[in-house]
Design an enzyme around this catalytic site. Structure first.
Site, PDB file in Angstrom:
ATOM      1  N   ASP A 241       0.817  -1.215   0.000  1.00 40.82           N
ATOM      2  CA  ASP A 241       0.000   0.000   0.000  1.00 40.82           C
ATOM      3  C   ASP A 241       0.850   1.265   0.000  1.00 40.82           C
ATOM      4  OD1 ASP A 241      -1.836  -1.997   0.357  1.00 40.82           O
ATOM      5  OD2 ASP A 241      -2.936  -0.997   1.964  1.00 40.82           O
TER       6      ASP A 241
ATOM      7  N   ARG B  42      -0.580   5.678  17.592  1.00 45.75           N
ATOM      8  CA  ARG B  42      -0.826   6.701  16.566  1.00 45.75           C
ATOM      9  C   ARG B  42      -0.377   8.104  16.946  1.00 45.75           C
ATOM     10  NH1 ARG B  42      -0.196   2.447  14.084  1.00 45.75           N
ATOM     11  NH2 ARG B  42      -1.916   1.555  12.890  1.00 45.75           N
TER      12      ARG B  42
ATOM     13  N   ASP C  76      -7.918   4.804  12.362  1.00 41.12           N
ATOM     14  CA  ASP C  76      -6.571   5.347  12.301  1.00 41.12           C
ATOM     15  C   ASP C  76      -6.478   6.670  11.552  1.00 41.12           C
ATOM     16  OD1 ASP C  76      -5.344   3.510  13.889  1.00 41.12           O
ATOM     17  OD2 ASP C  76      -4.615   2.251  12.254  1.00 41.12           O
TER      18      ASP C  76
ATOM     19  N   SER D  41      -5.858  -8.514   8.117  1.00 41.67           N
ATOM     20  CA  SER D  41      -5.210  -7.214   8.207  1.00 41.67           C
ATOM     21  C   SER D  41      -4.615  -7.136   9.603  1.00 41.67           C
ATOM     22  CB  SER D  41      -6.227  -6.095   7.991  1.00 41.67           C
ATOM     23  OG  SER D  41      -5.647  -4.840   8.260  1.00 41.67           O
TER      24      SER D  41
END
Length: 406
Positions: A16, A96, A125, A180
């Site tokens: 990605d 994050r 996210d 994932s």
């Protein structure tokens, strides 16, 4: 789009983000700076350098942030005994704000006009990255390719790679997990695949960090954790840095089948999501911290912390680490930890974390008062009668008025 000359991208080196590097250059006609963080995900991050260079990236940042992550983010969160919706230990959420901070700092260092990330438009996210970025640099431009492009499948991404000569052949040859996944020193998460059906049990081969409780050793493992001001500073008497503490607990917890979780959570963006998590070290830390607080915190302080915790957890889950309200709560939580010192002894056995001992020079537990034997006048049991009657007064009055009838 011509106003964007340079972008700092949160870059993993995977399919990605490799596509995103090329897409940013093509779409925005800009220079791309990559940032790759080692948060203890268990995979080498240095190969990202060669992949970024192959894509023509000139400025490449690869940083070991494991100690910063645990010391400045994980430990402060665990001082609050933080869990979201009663179960989730916030392994992805707490990483994050650190990534967002470094993205902004690198943007300032390199003179970049924007930052970019690879989070999808359906997840939490994107919110966490961007709330953090805007809190730290209000005027920053944020580019989220998944909200702009039409490359919404792995097949389309691979076709894009072929069309643009993006060197990701390793992605073709590597067996792709059906899940994932996101990993750091605190946890590893799994979504997608069979997990999209809440009725389907997770496959045993999915789990990477832990054995099943059934396969864990038949002999219990004992460990002593030493706390100072609410943080673990030693294991079995040996002083350790924060990230070494968590690494050790992950290993020993995983060996004993500890830390697996299967939940359906409420995402901030509105949908429900089923996910599985492995958090062996965090599961041990939470149990131990509550144990040391049980003898060192005043009753009302402990109860107030429990009342504040769900709000604190929600703030972290939703991406408000840098908000004034989170900082305000953190100050209150940290102030409560001055006396949270001592040692907790745990027994780890087949998925269970069992507290078997706790001691502290700051303990509020007084055996001479709590004893069922003669307390030598430390506590006059007759006093309890008036205490009970005073507390029952409002109930007695309401009962006389029929207010307590079923």
């Amino acid at each position: 789009m011509s106003d964007v000359k340079k972008v700092v991208l949160a870059y993993s080196g995977g399919l990605d983000t490799s596509v995103i590097v090329k897409w940013l250059k093509e779409t925005y006609d800009c220079e791309v700076v990559t940032f790759t963080a080692d948060l203890g995900q268990g995979e080498e991050v240095e190969p990202a350098r060669a992949k970024a260079q192959a894509l023509g990236v000139k400025e490449i940042y690869i940083e070991d942030l494991r100690e910063t992550f645990v010391r400045d983010y994980v430990f402060p969160m665990f001082r609050a005994n933080t869990i979201y919706e009663g179960e989730y230990l916030l392994g992805t959420s707490i990483a994050r704000p650190l990534i967002a901070r470094r993205l902004i700092e690198i943007a300032n260092e390199t003179g970049a006009d924007a930052i970019a990330h690879g989070a999808t438009g359906k997840g939490n996210d994107q919110v966490r990255f961007e709330l953090g970025a805007y809190a730290l640099k209000p005027g920053v431009r944020v580019i989220a390719p998944w909200r702009e492009w039409d490359l919404n499948s792995r097949e389309k991404l691979m076709n894009y790679c072929e069309e643009h000569n993006i060197p990701v052949d390793y992605a073709k040859n590597k067996k792709k997990s059906p899940y994932s996944m996101d990993a750091n020193l605190l946890h590893i998460s799994y979504e997608g695949g069979v997990l999209e059906d809440p009725w389907s049990e997770a496959e045993e081969e999915m789990w990477r960090w832990s054995v099943s409780p059934e396969a864990a050793p038949d002999q219990a493992t004992y460990i002593d954790l030493t706390f100072e001001r609410g943080d673990i500073v030693a294991i079995d008497g040996q002083a350790m840095k924060p990230h070494d503490v968590l690494s050790y607990l992950n290993r020993i917890g995983g060996e004993n089948g500890i830390g697996r979780l299967d939940i359906v959570e409420n995402r901030y963006v509105g949908m429900k999501s089923r996910g599985c998590y492995e958090t062996p070290g965090g599961t041990i830390m939470l149990r131990a911290h509550r144990a040391i607080e049980s003898i060192t915190l005043d009753r009302e302080s402990a109860h107030l912390k429990d009342e504040l915790m769900p709000k604190y957890a929600e703030l972290i889950y939703n991406g408000y680490w840098w908000s004034p309200e989170r900082k305000m709560l953190q100050a209150a939580i940290d102030q409560s930890q001055g006396s949270v010192n001592g040692v907790v002894r745990l027994k780890l056995y087949k998925g269970n974390v069992i507290v078997v001992g706790r001691e502290s020079e700051d303990s509020l537990f007084d055996a001479s008062i709590a004893t069922f034997e003669d307390d030598a006048g430390a506590y006059d049991q007759k006093d309890a009668e008036g205490f009970i009657k005073l507390n029952a007064l409002r109930l007695r009055i309401a009962a006389k008025k029929g207010r307590l009838d079923d």
